[in-house]
Write a protein that holds these residues in place. Structure first.
Motif, PDB file in Angstrom:
ATOM      1  N   ARG A   1       8.625   6.814  -2.696  1.00  0.00           N
ATOM      2  CA  ARG A   1       9.221   6.730  -1.365  1.00  0.00           C
ATOM      3  C   ARG A   1       8.874   5.401  -0.709  1.00  0.00           C
ATOM      4  NH1 ARG A   1      13.265   7.127   1.875  1.00  0.00           N
ATOM      5  NH2 ARG A   1      12.726   7.635   4.057  1.00  0.00           N
ATOM      6  N   ALA A   2       7.664   4.922  -0.911  1.00  0.00           N
ATOM      7  CA  ALA A   2       7.265   3.627  -0.364  1.00  0.00           C
ATOM      8  C   ALA A   2       8.126   2.513  -0.963  1.00  0.00           C
ATOM      9  CB  ALA A   2       5.787   3.372  -0.649  1.00  0.00           C
ATOM     10  N   MET A   3       8.399   2.596  -2.264  1.00  0.00           N
ATOM     11  CA  MET A   3       9.252   1.586  -2.913  1.00  0.00           C
ATOM     12  C   MET A   3      10.650   1.587  -2.306  1.00  0.00           C
ATOM     13  SD  MET A   3       7.900   2.365  -6.798  1.00  0.00           S
ATOM     14  CE  MET A   3       9.030   1.292  -7.675  1.00  0.00           C
ATOM     15  N   GLU A   4      11.185   2.773  -2.021  1.00  0.00           N
ATOM     16  CA  GLU A   4      12.504   2.867  -1.406  1.00  0.00           C
ATOM     17  C   GLU A   4      12.510   2.224  -0.024  1.00  0.00           C
ATOM     18  OE1 GLU A   4      13.546   6.959  -1.303  1.00  0.00           O
ATOM     19  OE2 GLU A   4      13.672   7.178  -3.491  1.00  0.00           O
ATOM     20  N   LEU A   5      11.466   2.490   0.750  1.00  0.00           N
ATOM     21  CA  LEU A   5      11.379   1.916   2.097  1.00  0.00           C
ATOM     22  C   LEU A   5      11.238   0.399   2.043  1.00  0.00           C
ATOM     23  CD1 LEU A   5       9.045   4.555   3.812  1.00  0.00           C
ATOM     24  CD2 LEU A   5      11.508   4.250   4.168  1.00  0.00           C
ATOM     25  N   LEU A   6      10.503  -0.098   1.085  1.00  0.00           N
ATOM     26  CA  LEU A   6      10.337  -1.542   0.930  1.00  0.00           C
ATOM     27  C   LEU A   6      11.654  -2.203   0.524  1.00  0.00           C
ATOM     28  CD1 LEU A   6       6.878  -1.597  -0.898  1.00  0.00           C
ATOM     29  CD2 LEU A   6       7.326  -2.437   1.418  1.00  0.00           C
TER      30      LEU A   6
ATOM     31  N   ARG B   1       8.514  -6.167  -2.431  1.00  0.00           N
ATOM     32  CA  ARG B   1       9.667  -6.359  -1.534  1.00  0.00           C
ATOM     33  C   ARG B   1      10.322  -7.713  -1.776  1.00  0.00           C
ATOM     34  NH1 ARG B   1       8.668  -5.184   4.601  1.00  0.00           N
ATOM     35  NH2 ARG B   1       9.866  -3.277   4.198  1.00  0.00           N
ATOM     36  N   GLU B   2       9.522  -8.750  -1.903  1.00  0.00           N
ATOM     37  CA  GLU B   2      10.063 -10.095  -2.105  1.00  0.00           C
ATOM     38  C   GLU B   2      10.816 -10.179  -3.430  1.00  0.00           C
ATOM     39  OE1 GLU B   2       8.489 -14.750  -2.340  1.00  0.00           O
ATOM     40  OE2 GLU B   2       7.103 -13.101  -1.913  1.00  0.00           O
TER      41      GLU B   2
ATOM     42  N   ASP C   1       3.666   0.326   8.617  1.00  0.00           N
ATOM     43  CA  ASP C   1       4.545   1.453   8.929  1.00  0.00           C
ATOM     44  C   ASP C   1       4.987   2.179   7.664  1.00  0.00           C
ATOM     45  OD1 ASP C   1       4.476   1.011  11.693  1.00  0.00           O
ATOM     46  OD2 ASP C   1       5.978  -0.575  11.514  1.00  0.00           O
ATOM     47  N   VAL C   2       5.228   1.435   6.597  1.00  0.00           N
ATOM     48  CA  VAL C   2       5.563   2.059   5.321  1.00  0.00           C
ATOM     49  C   VAL C   2       4.397   2.922   4.842  1.00  0.00           C
ATOM     50  CG1 VAL C   2       6.051   1.635   2.868  1.00  0.00           C
ATOM     51  CG2 VAL C   2       7.173   0.247   4.631  1.00  0.00           C
ATOM     52  N   SER C   3       3.196   2.372   4.951  1.00  0.00           N
ATOM     53  CA  SER C   3       1.990   3.083   4.516  1.00  0.00           C
ATOM     54  C   SER C   3       1.837   4.406   5.259  1.00  0.00           C
ATOM     55  CB  SER C   3       0.762   2.194   4.744  1.00  0.00           C
ATOM     56  OG  SER C   3      -0.432   2.893   4.479  1.00  0.00           O
ATOM     57  N   VAL C   4       1.947   4.366   6.581  1.00  0.00           N
ATOM     58  CA  VAL C   4       1.772   5.575   7.388  1.00  0.00           C
ATOM     59  C   VAL C   4       2.885   6.581   7.119  1.00  0.00           C
ATOM     60  CG1 VAL C   4       1.758   6.463   9.758  1.00  0.00           C
ATOM     61  CG2 VAL C   4       0.472   4.396   9.193  1.00  0.00           C
ATOM     62  N   SER C   5       4.102   6.098   6.915  1.00  0.00           N
ATOM     63  CA  SER C   5       5.237   7.010   6.728  1.00  0.00           C
ATOM     64  C   SER C   5       5.161   7.784   5.428  1.00  0.00           C
ATOM     65  CB  SER C   5       6.558   6.221   6.778  1.00  0.00           C
ATOM     66  OG  SER C   5       6.660   5.359   5.664  1.00  0.00           O
ATOM     67  N   VAL C   6       4.354   7.305   4.483  1.00  0.00           N
ATOM     68  CA  VAL C   6       4.195   8.054   3.221  1.00  0.00           C
ATOM     69  C   VAL C   6       2.797   8.676   3.101  1.00  0.00           C
ATOM     70  CG1 VAL C   6       5.945   6.760   1.965  1.00  0.00           C
ATOM     71  CG2 VAL C   6       3.570   5.948   1.932  1.00  0.00           C
TER      72      VAL C   6
ATOM     73  N   LEU D   1      -3.678   0.834  -3.972  1.00  0.00           N
ATOM     74  CA  LEU D   1      -3.131   1.895  -4.811  1.00  0.00           C
ATOM     75  C   LEU D   1      -1.731   1.521  -5.314  1.00  0.00           C
ATOM     76  CD1 LEU D   1      -3.667   4.772  -5.874  1.00  0.00           C
ATOM     77  CD2 LEU D   1      -2.540   5.639  -3.820  1.00  0.00           C
ATOM     78  N   PHE D   2      -0.920   0.952  -4.445  1.00  0.00           N
ATOM     79  CA  PHE D   2       0.431   0.532  -4.819  1.00  0.00           C
ATOM     80  C   PHE D   2       0.384  -0.488  -5.958  1.00  0.00           C
ATOM     81  CE2 PHE D   2       4.381  -1.808  -4.521  1.00  0.00           C
ATOM     82  CZ  PHE D   2       5.323  -0.859  -4.154  1.00  0.00           C
ATOM     83  N   LYS D   3      -0.566  -1.414  -5.862  1.00  0.00           N
ATOM     84  CA  LYS D   3      -0.682  -2.436  -6.908  1.00  0.00           C
ATOM     85  C   LYS D   3      -1.166  -1.844  -8.218  1.00  0.00           C
ATOM     86  CE  LYS D   3      -2.216  -7.173  -7.656  1.00  0.00           C
ATOM     87  NZ  LYS D   3      -2.860  -8.362  -7.054  1.00  0.00           N
ATOM     88  N   GLN D   4      -2.058  -0.843  -8.136  1.00  0.00           N
ATOM     89  CA  GLN D   4      -2.523  -0.179  -9.360  1.00  0.00           C
ATOM     90  C   GLN D   4      -1.367   0.484 -10.101  1.00  0.00           C
ATOM     91  OE1 GLN D   4      -5.587   2.553  -8.123  1.00  0.00           O
ATOM     92  NE2 GLN D   4      -7.100   0.941  -7.770  1.00  0.00           N
ATOM     93  N   TRP D   5      -0.432   1.042  -9.362  1.00  0.00           N
ATOM     94  CA  TRP D   5       0.676   1.793  -9.970  1.00  0.00           C
ATOM     95  C   TRP D   5       1.855   0.907 -10.353  1.00  0.00           C
ATOM     96  CZ3 TRP D   5       1.672   7.354 -10.373  1.00  0.00           C
ATOM     97  CH2 TRP D   5       0.523   8.111 -10.192  1.00  0.00           C
ATOM     98  N   THR D   6       2.046  -0.218  -9.643  1.00  0.00           N
ATOM     99  CA  THR D   6       3.241  -1.048  -9.896  1.00  0.00           C
ATOM    100  C   THR D   6       2.909  -2.451 -10.394  1.00  0.00           C
ATOM    101  OG1 THR D   6       3.298  -1.921  -7.631  1.00  0.00           O
ATOM    102  CG2 THR D   6       4.432   0.183  -8.046  1.00  0.00           C
ATOM    103  N   SER D   7       1.614  -2.819 -10.393  1.00  0.00           N
ATOM    104  CA  SER D   7       1.149  -4.176 -10.774  1.00  0.00           C
ATOM    105  C   SER D   7       1.600  -5.232  -9.770  1.00  0.00           C
ATOM    106  CB  SER D   7       1.659  -4.546 -12.179  1.00  0.00           C
ATOM    107  OG  SER D   7       1.169  -3.632 -13.136  1.00  0.00           O
ATOM    108  N   GLN D   8       2.058  -4.821  -8.607  1.00  0.00           N
ATOM    109  CA  GLN D   8       2.447  -5.752  -7.551  1.00  0.00           C
ATOM    110  C   GLN D   8       1.980  -5.204  -6.206  1.00  0.00           C
ATOM    111  OE1 GLN D   8       6.754  -7.242  -8.156  1.00  0.00           O
ATOM    112  NE2 GLN D   8       6.686  -5.283  -9.228  1.00  0.00           N
TER     113      GLN D   8
END
Length: 549
Positions: free
Chosen positions: A498-503, A541-542, A512-517, A528-535
């Motif tokens: 869901r965070a990836m979709e929001l980004l 987002r970029e 805001d993305v962090s809190v919304s998920v 945690l996001f970097k551990q799972w996606t390597s970014q």
């Protein structure tokens, strides 16, 4: 520094004995632990007898197994030591290959005493440097282990202190080793009266002594079993113990037997050495550490059996069965009659018959003169109802239900209030059984749907399990069996998706993305996001926006 353990191999007795004398004469730090006439005998001793060696001095050409074959075999099995070869001039071609195999020096025949001692001094320096490096490495590893253990204890302690822990704060469980866990709670009996008047330093001394005792008995009790454990305190004289072992739980397995013996010894030793007794509660095996809050609640509920059984006991889930068997003595026949009527009505989910059976039960109860007999009759009724509840899939651990019934008996001022309280309690169970039956058609889909609609809220295993009317432990096991992943892993994955979709689709700030998920700590979310996606979230987002241009 420890001695330099040396092995000598040569088929000529005169040379073999001469080298041994030269090595020993070079100082007390040199220790010859084996002398052999061929490579095969040396190989078997190094592999099977010696814990470790520092230096191997071997002839090149020998019968049965030559020196070159010996070092090749040992190198292939990852043995770590220095090697010196003994050789004549015509063996130089072998020495070239020996050096390729890691030999650090060679001794030419006939052996020159002074030159040999200089060679040993050089080898000694290399061995000492290696030993110092090993000691530094071991020290670093030991400190790293201590730091890791301290962090693990911190996480475990937080988990047992907090009433409910959101999945977003449990990602650390992935760092624990995989295996089969058991949780144990050790609690002082009648703590308030026992510790009254004891100074804070006295309580700390008690705590330290009991923890030391627990550690010593664990080391002695489990012997060669592959068991890891973590001990942390709750207050000054109450403890949690988490055990990890490799083999799955089976009745009569060595681990289970050793654990029961350990708990019994611990209880007796505390009673003998301290001015108090303890009660101990332990649960069933589990593999998913996100279940710890549920297992904690289960053990805390088990401890409440002290209300019925008294202290200085060891409680397990089987306690409920034992209580039911024990309470069948010396009670009037109507207790059994109306109890079975009530239980059958609960099984049939018939609320009207439940009310009729309980009304008859209390009508007969009014004829009893003994308050103790009235109390035991009501406890027996409640225990039998709970056992009926346990027959439903996954409900073998709802100890809190019995505790609720006991609380009703304590708060009621008279039999009339007690009857209404028990009636309300049982009818609520019947209604919940009906709800459970309706929800059991597809609990996994219902759980996933609830999780998806509550990503920004606090999500705990209890909340998810309650939504599908399943016991947390059973639900976690069922979820993993059906989906191939743990509930924690699914929640984390769903939140990050869901965070990836929001980004990708919004201009929301990372916070805001962090809190919304469901992640209140943005730094934790980003890590945690970097551990799972390597970014990182901003990098993701970029990159996405660049690809979509």
């Amino acid at each position: 520094m420890r001695g330099i353990k040396t092995v000598i191999v040569d088929d000529e007795p005169r040379i073999r004995n001469g080298i041994e004398r030269l090595v020993v004469s070079n100082g007390e730090e040199w220790e010859v632990i084996g002398v052999f006439s061929d490579g095969q005998a040396a190989y078997e001793a190094i592999v099977n007898q010696f814990e470790s060696i520092d230096l191997l001095i071997t002839d090149v050409q020998m019968p049965i197994m030559d020196g070159l074959t010996l070092i090749k075999k040992l190198n292939s099995e990852s043995h770590d030591f220095f090697t010196m070869f003994i050789s004549g001039y015509d063996d130089f071609k072998y020495l070239q290959e020996a050096i390729r195999e890691g030999a650090i020096d060679y001794i030419l025949k006939p052996i020159d005493r002074d030159k040999f001692q200089l060679q040993l001094d050089e080898v000694k320096e290399r061995i000492r440097n290696k030993q110092k490096e090993e000691e530094r490495r071991k020290d670093i590893e030991e400190r790293a282990l201590q730091l890791t253990y301290a962090k693990q204890i911190h996480h475990l302690s937080e988990l047992t202190w907090n009433d409910e822990t959101d999945f977003s704060l449990m990602d650390w469980t992935f760092q624990f080793p995989k295996g089969h866990y058991k949780l144990v709670h050790i609690d002082i009996d009648q703590m308030l009266s026992k510790v009254k008047g004891v100074s804070p330093s006295g309580l700390r001394d008690w705590h330290f002594a009991v923890e030391k005792m627990m550690n010593e008995l664990l080391v002695d009790g489990f012997g060669n079993q592959e068991v890891q454990y973590w001990i942390w305190k709750k207050g000054n004289v109450s403890f949690w113990l988490l055990l990890l072992h490799e083999e799955p739980e089976r009745e009569g397995t060595s681990f289970n037997l050793l654990m029961e013996e350990y708990l019994l010894k611990l209880k007796k030793k505390i009673q003998r050495d301290f001015p108090f007794t303890v009660s101990i509660a332990f649960g069933n095996e589990f593999e998913d550490l996100s279940l710890l809050p549920a297992m904690r609640d289960q053990l805390l509920s088990l401890m409440k059996f002290r209300i019925i059984e008294g202290g200085n006991k060891i409680f397990h889930l089987s306690t409920l069965n034992n209580l039911s068997n024990e309470k069948t003595l010396m009670m009037p026949s109507f207790v059994y009659k109306y109890t079975e009527k009530t239980v059958n009505a609960v099984r049939e989910k018939n609320e009207r018959e439940v009310i009729q059976a309980i009304t008859g039960f209390f009508h007969e109860l009014e004829t009893l003169k003994s308050p103790l007999l009235i109390q035991e009759s009501i406890q027996y009724l409640c225990i039998r109802i709970i056992k009926c509840w346990m027959e439903n899939d996954g409900f073998g651990e709802e100890i809190n239900l019995l505790m609720k019934a006991i609380q009703i008996t304590k708060k009621s001022a008279n039999l009339s209030q007690l009857k209404e309280g028990i009636k309300e309690w049982v009818t609520s169970l019947v209604n919940r059984l009906m709800e459970m039956e309706a929800s059991h058609s597809d609990p996994i889909s219902k759980a996933k749907e609830w999780i998806l609609h509550n990503l920004s809220e606090s999500i705990t295993i209890k909340k998810v399990a309650d939504h599908v009317y399943l016991n947390p432990t059973y639900f976690c096991e069922y979820f993993k069996t059906q989906t191939g992943e743990t509930v924690l892993s699914y929640v984390t994955k769903t939140r990050l998706k869901r965070a990836m979709e929001l980004l990708e689709k919004t201009d929301l700030k990372i916070y805001d993305v962090s809190v919304s998920v469901g992640y209140q700590d943005t730094k934790y979310f980003s890590r945690l996001f970097k551990q799972w996606t390597s970014q990182s979230p901003s990098q993701y987002r970029e990159k996405y926006h660049n690809l979509s241009v």
